[in-house]
Structure formats: C-alpha cells, structure tokens
Design a protein around this motif. Structure first.
Motif, mmCIF file in Angstrom:
data_model
loop_
_atom_site.group_PDB
_atom_site.id
_atom_site.type_symbol
_atom_site.label_atom_id
_atom_site.label_comp_id
_atom_site.label_asym_id
_atom_site.label_seq_id
_atom_site.Cartn_x
_atom_site.Cartn_y
_atom_site.Cartn_z
ATOM 1 N N ARG A 86 -10.315 32.452 0.690
ATOM 2 C CA ARG A 86 -11.597 32.801 -0.491
ATOM 3 C C ARG A 86 -11.723 31.293 -1.658
ATOM 4 N NH1 ARG A 86 -10.398 39.128 -1.774
ATOM 5 N NH2 ARG A 86 -10.715 39.813 0.752
ATOM 6 N N ALA A 87 -10.254 30.576 -1.587
ATOM 7 C CA ALA A 87 -10.633 29.969 -2.856
ATOM 8 C C ALA A 87 -10.919 28.628 -2.505
ATOM 9 C CB ALA A 87 -8.675 29.532 -3.000
ATOM 10 N N PHE A 88 -11.443 28.316 -1.000
ATOM 11 C CA PHE A 88 -11.963 27.916 0.163
ATOM 12 C C PHE A 88 -13.565 27.313 -0.658
ATOM 13 C CE2 PHE A 88 -8.180 28.472 2.155
ATOM 14 C CZ PHE A 88 -7.030 27.447 0.942
ATOM 15 N N GLY A 89 -14.707 28.456 -0.879
ATOM 16 C CA GLY A 89 -15.690 28.324 -1.188
ATOM 17 C C GLY A 89 -16.157 29.329 0.590
ATOM 18 N N TYR A 90 -15.907 29.696 1.050
ATOM 19 C CA TYR A 90 -16.045 29.840 2.438
ATOM 20 C C TYR A 90 -17.256 31.494 2.072
ATOM 21 C CZ TYR A 90 -12.410 27.294 4.617
ATOM 22 O OH TYR A 90 -11.751 26.539 5.095
ATOM 23 N N GLY A 91 -17.566 32.324 0.980
ATOM 24 C CA GLY A 91 -17.895 32.991 0.462
ATOM 25 C C GLY A 91 -19.156 32.543 0.992
ATOM 26 N N HIS A 92 -19.515 31.136 0.500
ATOM 27 C CA HIS A 92 -20.874 30.555 -0.273
ATOM 28 C C HIS A 92 -21.807 30.188 1.335
ATOM 29 C CE1 HIS A 92 -21.097 31.380 -4.426
ATOM 30 N NE2 HIS A 92 -20.107 30.515 -4.649
ATOM 31 N N GLU A 93 -20.157 29.226 2.457
ATOM 32 C CA GLU A 93 -21.122 28.971 2.930
ATOM 33 C C GLU A 93 -21.334 30.047 4.471
ATOM 34 O OE1 GLU A 93 -18.024 25.780 5.214
ATOM 35 O OE2 GLU A 93 -17.150 25.505 3.495
ATOM 36 N N ILE A 94 -20.359 30.896 4.435
ATOM 37 C CA ILE A 94 -21.317 32.178 5.616
ATOM 38 C C ILE A 94 -22.452 32.520 5.047
ATOM 39 C CG2 ILE A 94 -20.116 33.664 4.609
ATOM 40 C CD1 ILE A 94 -20.016 33.697 8.351
#
Length: 147
Positions: A86-94
């Motif tokens: 979650r700390a890597f911004g993957y939510g925004h990417e997905i």
C-alpha cells in the motif's frame, strides 16, 4: 511500478486465479475481519484488472462490470491492494487502470461503485462523488459513488 493486465475470467491461469482469490481473502476476510461470500458467482461475468509488482506477485486487483451486469452503470469492484504494497501508490495505479479499462472495453465513462466509507477521499481524488446515505454491506460502512 505495477504491470497491469486486463483479462476475462476464462483467460486466468490457475495460479493467477489462486493468487487473486488469496489476495481478496487476505484483505477482505482476514484483515477486515469480515465473514462473507467473496466467491459470489460474478467473477465469470467480470473483466479482471491485475496488478503485479516487479517480482511478478499479484499485489493489486479490481474487477469490472459492464452497465447492467451489476449496477445500471458500469462498475468497479473488489478493489484490493496487499497490505505490504500500500505504501507504493498501487491503489491509485489500479483505479486509474480500471477507469481506463471501463472506457476501453465498455465504451462509457459513467461508473458507479459501492465504496467502503473510509476510502471516500481516495475515490474523490479519482473523480467519484458520493450519492445517497451510508449503508452497511457485509457489516462494513459503505457509500454509493458515481463518476
């Protein structure tokens, strides 16, 4: 950075399907302490957005539905990112990839979601606005949102 693919249910490998179901169970059932029927019979109808990290591990996922398959508008559901990622911004990417997937595959920009209430600001940042009042879904506060 994620490597993101969009595919129908019948294009899953057995390992991918296992890993997606494991991730969904890890977050929605275990982490959120919510006993519910994750395998709901809707996966066969959905397009699946799969995010893999640089090691090839599935760490982010959503499923997409065409208008009329789940809601009256196209929709994004089962939005999940591994706790460790979650700390890597993957939510925004997905989510960005999911919005693009709906545009590309379903030729619409109208999207409705059922979002966990605590994620309101996250979804606001992607153009979603709340409609209606908060409600409980599987014992967790949710809101309807449209984009």
């Amino acid at each position: 950075m994620l490597t993101i693919t969009v595919k129908p249910f019948d294009a899953f490998t057995i390992d991918e399907l296992y890993d997606v179901l494991q991730l969904r169970s890890e977050v929605f059932v275990v982490e959120q302490d919510c006993v519910y029927q994750d395998i709901d019979g809707k996966d066969r109808k959905a397009l699946h957005v799969i995010g893999k990290d640089s090691d090839g591990k599935i760490v982010a996922y959503t499923r997409l539905f065409n208008a009329g398959d789940y809601f009256e508008k196209a929709s994004i559901g089962r939005v999940v990112v591994s706790e460790k990622a979650r700390a890597f911004g993957y939510g925004h990417e997905i989510i960005k990839a999911s919005i693009e997937g709906i545009k590309e595959h379903y030729h619409t920009e109208a999207i409705k979601i059922s979002a966990q209430t605590y994620l309101r600001k996250f979804y606001n940042s992607h153009g979603f606005t709340q409609i209606g009042e908060e409600y409980l879904e599987d014992g967790i506060p949710h809101i309807s949102m449209i984009r």
